[in-house]
Design an enzyme around this catalytic site. Structure first.
Site, PDB file in Angstrom:
ATOM      1  N   HIS A  24      90.393  24.608   3.730  1.00 15.20           N
ATOM      2  CA  HIS A  24      90.858  25.965   3.446  1.00 15.20           C
ATOM      3  C   HIS A  24      89.933  26.919   4.192  1.00 15.20           C
ATOM      4  O   HIS A  24      89.317  27.808   3.620  1.00 15.20           O
ATOM      5  CB  HIS A  24      90.887  26.238   1.940  1.00 15.20           C
ATOM      6  CG  HIS A  24      92.230  26.705   1.477  1.00 15.20           C
ATOM      7  ND1 HIS A  24      92.422  27.660   0.522  1.00 15.20           N
ATOM      8  CD2 HIS A  24      93.479  26.349   1.867  1.00 15.20           C
ATOM      9  CE1 HIS A  24      93.714  27.869   0.325  1.00 15.20           C
ATOM     10  NE2 HIS A  24      94.376  27.075   1.135  1.00 15.20           N
ATOM     11  N   HIS A  60      99.564  23.408  11.145  1.00 17.85           N
ATOM     12  CA  HIS A  60      99.039  23.000   9.852  1.00 17.85           C
ATOM     13  C   HIS A  60      99.955  21.986   9.169  1.00 17.85           C
ATOM     14  O   HIS A  60      99.487  21.082   8.487  1.00 17.85           O
ATOM     15  CB  HIS A  60      98.863  24.241   8.962  1.00 17.85           C
ATOM     16  CG  HIS A  60      98.072  23.987   7.718  1.00 17.85           C
ATOM     17  ND1 HIS A  60      96.702  23.847   7.722  1.00 17.85           N
ATOM     18  CD2 HIS A  60      98.455  23.838   6.423  1.00 17.85           C
ATOM     19  CE1 HIS A  60      96.278  23.640   6.488  1.00 17.85           C
ATOM     20  NE2 HIS A  60      97.320  23.622   5.687  1.00 17.85           N
TER      21      HIS A  60
END
Length: 739
Positions: A101, A55
């Protein structure tokens, strides 16, 4: 020089199991040991885990992302900062980015989606921009799956709850359903802000001995390992990961926005970084590393809302509404007074140093001492093996047997989950707050007036995942081309894009092949259309029990309209106007919704994208809008010509009388998904035809507007009011459990 690390009582021993729990491979751990020439402490292991996960480090994607075009004369800042920045003239800049998200939203839909909105808003105002609009792109599983309805309800409520409370309009986006998202919904959030071109703020720290200041809300235990969790696929333990989901407070974020913009205006700021993924760790390291400086942090000075937090917890917390800033020393008191006025925490928690070391103290002890550049620069970069999917055969439209008549197909398509109205979603968002929304959700692109005008921005988010799976290269091209068309259809000159690349496990060669193909396609289209990539996000490991999502490289596009009053809508304006299709129609049925919804097939090559044709047709449509030659325009995409035409009719309440050319089979003509096409209406056709001939643009008359019916020669006519009811009915009925 390394400082002696303190021994912290009760810290767990570094074991292979602990290393694996931190998302690090044995080889990556050995790399850390070699880099440090010693065993890392528990806190250091957590810091490396945060900085080296997928990420934050982009270790599987970086080599391919570097191939994307990122420059143009109007690009002020490309990828590498909190958000991209483009110049729109008159001393103004647009700041924008899209982020995912996904994992948090599947585990805790409301807070996952809400904090996704909060995070992307901070990325924009960290750059010194006031947010003026949000968009989102949402992908959910099969409507029949037992979790889908609750995920839709929670995610939509979270987006609306945060954006509405913060006070920024949510003006556009997309919603899709497919069984491939059953175990991994996607929540991609985009924010757009406005700044002055000479007042953009960056994350690069400068100067030695400069105070590092913690701003905003207090630190808690929410969100710990959030970035690591977002870099792993789900299994049976998905519910156990609920504690890694952050909790947002939009009212605190609004205060943070105002306080940050005020101290920026007062000239207090040297560098500023949002505490997003990996929280305090990532923000501190990035600011120091970008400036070739070291950073020392004293965690005893970090405002905490929970007692007894360890250094490990503080460094990895992803509590929301927090910023880290390098401050001009002589402005410290002034900045503190501003933050206190807004009721926010302000604490000097460290300073910049010449050492190029990242030193963290807690309880008077040194708990981490790491080389700051290597934390980011030495993160693994993988050239993962990939396999490319073989080309699928083109489907001959004449070989597809029409299952029902044209009218029945149309009724089925516009009432289907993916083509029905998404009004139920966007009516939960405040899309007019701030008073500058010119075109609301439901059209090709949202239009937002810039201050008092005359300029406006056009904004869109789009992708067609089924194309991307069938042919990643063509699918990547098409995603950019469709964003380009959406902007052109409202009269905007496309300027730049942001992307959100959502894929499965990159360690699988077939998934990595999807990623590589889509990135190549995006790059080819961005270059050909002069539509550079200025920011973005990569979300990998979107899998559950080894089953990946559809490859979903969402494209967020931004365009400029010189005069907002001339922006074009898709609604028919009056009766008796000619309806024209711009662009050629072969009746391309491969990977079409017609083929899937009516024939039960998901095969064939997706429609090819000729980028030179896309550019020519986009330029042509914008020139027609600019010169007032057309009265309505609409991009033709999912579902084909007739679906697009009926959307125009529904938006106006005006019907149409249509005639299909005979050289293409009727079903393929009306429902094929050929690219580079627009539907337009005009009162005077002759000048359009003359221009089209000179420009080499195919234009086909389809009929005329008028009446209360949509009538096609030889087919059962349909009332616009009935079509509208069918179009609007599915989603509200589904959400109350009627489907």
């Amino acid at each position: 020089m390394n400082q002696t690390l303190s021994v912290i009582p009760n810290e767990p021993a570094i074991t292979p199991e602990l290393i694996a729990q931190h998302g690090l491979t044995p080889e990556e751990y050995e790399r850390i040991v070699k880099l440090l020439d010693r065993t890392p402490s528990f806190t250091e292991l957590g810091i490396f885990s945060a900085m080296w996960n997928e990420h934050c480090s982009y270790k599987s994607s970086k080599v391919h992302l570097r191939t994307l075009p990122t420059e143009a004369p109007w690009v002020i800042q490309g990828p590498g900062e909190n958000a991209g920045v483009i110049d729109i003239g008159d001393g103004l800049a647009v700041v924008f980015k899209m982020e995912s998200h996904n994992h948090p939203s599947y585990i805790e839909p409301y807070q996952g989606a809400a904090t996704g909105v909060g995070g992307i808003l901070r990325d924009v105002f960290t750059m010194g921009a006031r947010p003026i609009a949000c968009l989102n792109a949402l992908s959910f599983g099969d409507p029949k799956h037992p979790k889908t309805r609750a995920l839709v309800a929670g995610v939509v409520a979270g987006i609306g709850g945060y954006g509405n409370s913060f006070g920024v309009p949510t003006v556009g986006g997309e919603v899709r359903f497919d069984r491939r998202y059953d175990g991994n919904c996607l929540v991609n959030a985009m924010a757009v802000g406005l700044a002055e071109t000479d007042k953009i703020f960056y994350a690069k720290a400068t100067g030695i001995g400069m105070p590092i200041v913690y701003l905003g809300s207090k630190t808690g235990r929410d969100g710990i390992h959030g970035a690591t969790m977002a870099s792993a696929e789900f299994g049976a333990d998905a519910e156990e990961k609920r504690p890694t989901v952050q909790v947002g407070d939009p009212f605190s974020e609004k205060l943070l926005l105002e306080a940050c913009l005020e101290i920026m205006a007062k000239g207090c700021v040297i560098a500023i970084q949002d505490m997003g993924a990996a929280g305090l760790t990532c923000s501190a390291v990035e600011m120091g590393a970008k400036g070739d400086l070291g950073v020392t942090l004293d965690l005893d000075k970090v405002p905490c809302r929970e007692t007894g937090m360890s250094a490990y917890e503080m460094m990895l917390s992803e509590s929301q509404e927090r910023m880290l800033m390098v401050l001009k020393p002589d402005k410290e008191k002034e900045a503190e007074a501003i933050f206190r006025k807004w009721g926010l925490d302000f604490a000097v928690v460290g300073e910049t140093t010449p050492s190029k070391r990242f030193v963290v103290r807690h309880g008077g002890a040194v708990v981490a001492d790491l080389p700051i550049k290597e934390l980011g620069d030495e993160a693994p970069v993988y050239r993962r093996p990939f396999t490319e999917r073989g080309k699928q055969a083109e489907i001959d439209p004449a070989s597809v047997k029409a299952p029902v008549g044209i009218a029945e197909v149309l009724e089925a398509l516009i009432g289907s989950p993916n083509l029905c109205s998404k009004r139920w979603v966007w009516e939960q968002y405040d899309h007019v707050i701030l008073g500058n929304t010119v075109q609301r959700p439901g059209g090709d692109a949202a239009v937002i007036r810039i201050n008092d005008g005359p300029k406006a921005l056009a904004l869109t988010a789009d992708v067609t995942p089924r194309y991307c799976e069938a042919d990643p290269f063509e699918g990547g091209k098409q995603a950019v081309a469709e964003a380009y068309r959406n902007l052109s259809a409202v009269g905007a000159k496309p300027l730049a894009l942001t992307d959100n690349l959502n894929f499965g496990n990159p360690e699988r060669p077939d998934i990595m092949g999807q990623f590589v193909g889509c990135v190549r396609g995006i790059g080819a289209a961005a270059r050909a259309l002069d539509f550079p990539v200025v920011s973005g996000n990569v979300s990998l490991y979107n899998e559950t029990n080894g089953r990946a999502i559809l490859p979903t490289p969402t494209i967020g596009g931004v365009g400029l309209i010189d005069e907002f009053t001339r922006s074009m809508t898709m609604a028919f304006k009056s009766e008796g106007e000619a309806i024209l299709v711009i662009g050629g129609t072969r009746g391309w049925l491969g990977q079409s919704l017609y083929l899937r919804e009516l024939c039960g097939r998901e095969d064939g090559a997706p429609p090819p994208v000729d980028l030179a044709v896309e550019r020519r047709h986009g330029d042509f449509v914008r020139s027609l809008i600019r010169d007032g030659l057309i009265t309505a325009a609409h991009d033709v995409s999912d579902g084909g010509l007739l679906v697009a035409l009926v959307e125009m009719a529904i938006a106006s309440g005006i019907g149409a009388v249509l005639e299909a050319p005979s050289e293409v089979p009727a079903h393929a003509f009306w429902f094929g998904e050929d690219q580079a096409r627009y539907l337009v209406t005009a009162r005077n056709v002759e000048p359009i035809m003359e221009r089209a001939k000179a420009a080499g643009v195919p234009v086909t008359p389809l009929g005329a507007t008028g009446g209360a019916l949509v009538s096609i020669s030889g087919e059962r006519p349909l009332r616009v009011a009935d079509l509208k009811q069918r179009f609007e009915a599915w989603l509200p009925a589904y959400m109350v459990g009627s489907h």
